[in-house]
Design a protein around this motif. Structure first.
Motif, PDB file in Angstrom:
ATOM      1  N   TYR A 101       0.835  -1.201   0.000  1.00  0.00           N
ATOM      2  CA  TYR A 101       0.000   0.000   0.000  1.00  0.00           C
ATOM      3  C   TYR A 101       0.871   1.253   0.000  1.00  0.00           C
ATOM      4  N   GLY A 102       1.974   1.203   0.747  1.00  0.00           N
ATOM      5  CA  GLY A 102       2.906   2.325   0.753  1.00  0.00           C
ATOM      6  C   GLY A 102       3.468   2.592  -0.631  1.00  0.00           C
ATOM      7  N   GLU A 103       3.786   1.526  -1.344  1.00  0.00           N
ATOM      8  CA  GLU A 103       4.304   1.677  -2.709  1.00  0.00           C
ATOM      9  C   GLU A 103       3.240   2.257  -3.636  1.00  0.00           C
ATOM     10  N   ARG A 104       1.993   1.856  -3.441  1.00  0.00           N
ATOM     11  CA  ARG A 104       0.913   2.388  -4.279  1.00  0.00           C
ATOM     12  C   ARG A 104       0.739   3.891  -4.052  1.00  0.00           C
ATOM     13  N   MET A 105       0.801   4.302  -2.790  1.00  0.00           N
ATOM     14  CA  MET A 105       0.667   5.720  -2.488  1.00  0.00           C
ATOM     15  C   MET A 105       1.849   6.517  -3.032  1.00  0.00           C
ATOM     16  N   GLN A 106       3.046   5.944  -2.914  1.00  0.00           N
ATOM     17  CA  GLN A 106       4.230   6.629  -3.430  1.00  0.00           C
ATOM     18  C   GLN A 106       4.165   6.764  -4.946  1.00  0.00           C
ATOM     19  N   LYS A 107       3.655   5.756  -5.607  1.00  0.00           N
ATOM     20  CA  LYS A 107       3.503   5.823  -7.064  1.00  0.00           C
ATOM     21  C   LYS A 107       2.521   6.919  -7.452  1.00  0.00           C
ATOM     22  N   ALA A 108       1.429   7.050  -6.694  1.00  0.00           N
ATOM     23  CA  ALA A 108       0.452   8.100  -6.961  1.00  0.00           C
ATOM     24  C   ALA A 108       1.078   9.474  -6.772  1.00  0.00           C
ATOM     25  N   LEU A 109       1.896   9.616  -5.731  1.00  0.00           N
ATOM     26  CA  LEU A 109       2.578  10.889  -5.486  1.00  0.00           C
ATOM     27  C   LEU A 109       3.569  11.220  -6.587  1.00  0.00           C
ATOM     28  N   SER A 110       4.256  10.208  -7.089  1.00  0.00           N
ATOM     29  CA  SER A 110       5.308  10.436  -8.090  1.00  0.00           C
ATOM     30  C   SER A 110       4.756  11.010  -9.386  1.00  0.00           C
ATOM     31  N   THR A 111       3.480  10.798  -9.651  1.00  0.00           N
ATOM     32  CA  THR A 111       2.888  11.338 -10.877  1.00  0.00           C
ATOM     33  C   THR A 111       2.678  12.849 -10.788  1.00  0.00           C
ATOM     34  N   LEU A 112       2.832  13.413  -9.587  1.00  0.00           N
ATOM     35  CA  LEU A 112       2.605  14.846  -9.382  1.00  0.00           C
ATOM     36  C   LEU A 112       3.876  15.681  -9.485  1.00  0.00           C
ATOM     37  N   GLY A 113       5.020  15.016  -9.689  1.00  0.00           N
ATOM     38  CA  GLY A 113       6.279  15.759  -9.783  1.00  0.00           C
ATOM     39  C   GLY A 113       7.005  15.808  -8.454  1.00  0.00           C
ATOM     40  N   GLU A 114       8.105  16.566  -8.424  1.00  0.00           N
ATOM     41  CA  GLU A 114       8.983  16.572  -7.258  1.00  0.00           C
ATOM     42  C   GLU A 114       8.405  17.324  -6.063  1.00  0.00           C
ATOM     43  N   ALA A 115       7.666  18.389  -6.279  1.00  0.00           N
ATOM     44  CA  ALA A 115       7.131  19.189  -5.174  1.00  0.00           C
ATOM     45  C   ALA A 115       5.634  19.431  -5.381  1.00  0.00           C
ATOM     46  N   PRO A 116       4.820  18.400  -5.168  1.00  0.00           N
ATOM     47  CA  PRO A 116       3.384  18.542  -5.430  1.00  0.00           C
ATOM     48  C   PRO A 116       2.713  19.498  -4.458  1.00  0.00           C
ATOM     49  N   GLU A 117       1.654  20.129  -4.916  1.00  0.00           N
ATOM     50  CA  GLU A 117       0.845  20.963  -4.031  1.00  0.00           C
ATOM     51  C   GLU A 117       0.204  20.071  -2.964  1.00  0.00           C
ATOM     52  N   PRO A 118       0.147  20.563  -1.716  1.00  0.00           N
ATOM     53  CA  PRO A 118      -0.409  19.730  -0.633  1.00  0.00           C
ATOM     54  C   PRO A 118      -1.804  19.184  -0.926  1.00  0.00           C
ATOM     55  N   ALA A 119      -2.676  20.012  -1.499  1.00  0.00           N
ATOM     56  CA  ALA A 119      -4.041  19.552  -1.789  1.00  0.00           C
ATOM     57  C   ALA A 119      -4.028  18.418  -2.809  1.00  0.00           C
ATOM     58  N   ALA A 120      -3.171  18.536  -3.817  1.00  0.00           N
ATOM     59  CA  ALA A 120      -3.073  17.501  -4.847  1.00  0.00           C
ATOM     60  C   ALA A 120      -2.498  16.212  -4.262  1.00  0.00           C
ATOM     61  N   ALA A 121      -1.511  16.359  -3.370  1.00  0.00           N
ATOM     62  CA  ALA A 121      -0.910  15.189  -2.725  1.00  0.00           C
ATOM     63  C   ALA A 121      -1.934  14.464  -1.867  1.00  0.00           C
ATOM     64  N   LEU A 122      -2.730  15.231  -1.137  1.00  0.00           N
ATOM     65  CA  LEU A 122      -3.772  14.667  -0.281  1.00  0.00           C
ATOM     66  C   LEU A 122      -4.754  13.842  -1.103  1.00  0.00           C
ATOM     67  N   GLU A 123      -5.213  14.417  -2.192  1.00  0.00           N
ATOM     68  CA  GLU A 123      -6.186  13.724  -3.036  1.00  0.00           C
ATOM     69  C   GLU A 123      -5.571  12.498  -3.705  1.00  0.00           C
ATOM     70  N   ALA A 124      -4.347  12.626  -4.195  1.00  0.00           N
ATOM     71  CA  ALA A 124      -3.707  11.514  -4.893  1.00  0.00           C
ATOM     72  C   ALA A 124      -3.518  10.306  -3.989  1.00  0.00           C
ATOM     73  N   VAL A 125      -3.059  10.550  -2.773  1.00  0.00           N
ATOM     74  CA  VAL A 125      -2.790   9.450  -1.847  1.00  0.00           C
ATOM     75  C   VAL A 125      -4.075   8.768  -1.395  1.00  0.00           C
ATOM     76  N   LEU A 126      -5.082   9.560  -1.053  1.00  0.00           N
ATOM     77  CA  LEU A 126      -6.323   8.961  -0.564  1.00  0.00           C
ATOM     78  C   LEU A 126      -7.077   8.217  -1.668  1.00  0.00           C
ATOM     79  N   THR A 127      -7.145   8.780  -2.858  1.00  0.00           N
ATOM     80  CA  THR A 127      -7.849   8.082  -3.941  1.00  0.00           C
ATOM     81  C   THR A 127      -7.099   6.816  -4.355  1.00  0.00           C
ATOM     82  N   ALA A 128      -5.784   6.793  -4.137  1.00  0.00           N
ATOM     83  CA  ALA A 128      -5.005   5.588  -4.455  1.00  0.00           C
ATOM     84  C   ALA A 128      -5.380   4.421  -3.552  1.00  0.00           C
ATOM     85  N   LEU A 129      -6.001   4.705  -2.409  1.00  0.00           N
ATOM     86  CA  LEU A 129      -6.382   3.649  -1.476  1.00  0.00           C
ATOM     87  C   LEU A 129      -7.717   3.004  -1.831  1.00  0.00           C
ATOM     88  N   LEU A 130      -8.435   3.587  -2.782  1.00  0.00           N
ATOM     89  CA  LEU A 130      -9.704   2.990  -3.212  1.00  0.00           C
ATOM     90  C   LEU A 130      -9.426   1.909  -4.263  1.00  0.00           C
TER      91      LEU A 130
END
Length: 202
Positions: free
Chosen positions: A68-97
């Protein structure tokens, strides 16, 4: 010269077999024999690495958590090196569905281990530590996203960020369970989650 054995790789092979047994038949179906058959190895090999069922379940739970950690990290990696906090929040949580068949299988495993943790103090402590870390990360993103659009954080808003993080994580878990067990469409689940994220950050 004898071939060098990668013991961690063998443990992971067996952990993956445990997870497949759990995904297909439930936690009660896990045994030395069923795991050996699923992994295509001897019962002696399973017992060599995991002398008890409890040890086997503990390692498999940690392996599933790492995935699950790897899945969340993969979702974050699609946002670039310094993602906006709101985008990071959404990416990580939706990756858990759970969306794909494999993610649905992973979800059944996660649900089985959550049930197991309700009766096993060691498993419960491991999950508690992981959830505490996850809530802290989410709270940091919530606070950063709010700071970017409003006044600096106060002690009250700090506490609220942690409460909001706990609520969002609980909501995500609940939506995932509904997708797996009650036929909730995953697109609808994502829409509900995004709606609540927007409300938290408003």
């Amino acid at each position: 010269m004898p071939k060098k054995v990668d013991h961690h790789q063998r443990r992971e092979l067996l952990a993956h077999a445990v997870r497949r047994v759990v995904a297909d038949h439930g936690l009660g179906a896990v045994s030395l024999r069923s795991v050996a058959a699923e992994a295509g190895v001897t019962g002696g090999m399973v017992q060599h690495y995991f002398p008890t069922k409890e040890a086997m379940l503990d390692f498999a739970m940690r392996s599933a958590s790492a995935q699950y950690g790897e899945r969340m990290q993969k979702a974050l990696s699609t946002l670039g090196e310094a993602p906006e906090p709101a985008a990071a929040l959404e990416a990580v949580l939706t990756a858990l569905l759970p969306r794909s068949e494999q993610e649905r299988a992973d979800g059944r495993v996660a649900l089985a281990f959550m049930s197991h943790a309700s009766l096993d103090s060691s498993a419960a402590e491991y999950l508690r530590e992981g959830n505490d870390g996850m809530r802290m990360l989410l709270a940091d993103w919530i606070r950063s996203a709010r700071d970017a659009s409003g006044p600096a954080a106060t002690a009250e808003s700090e506490s609220d960020a942690h409460s909001a993080a706990a609520a969002l994580l609980a909501l995500t878990d609940g939506l995932a369970i509904q997708v797996l067990s009650s036929g909730l469409d995953v697109d609808d689940a994502e829409s509900i989650l995004r709606l609540h994220i927007a409300a938290v950050l408003a």
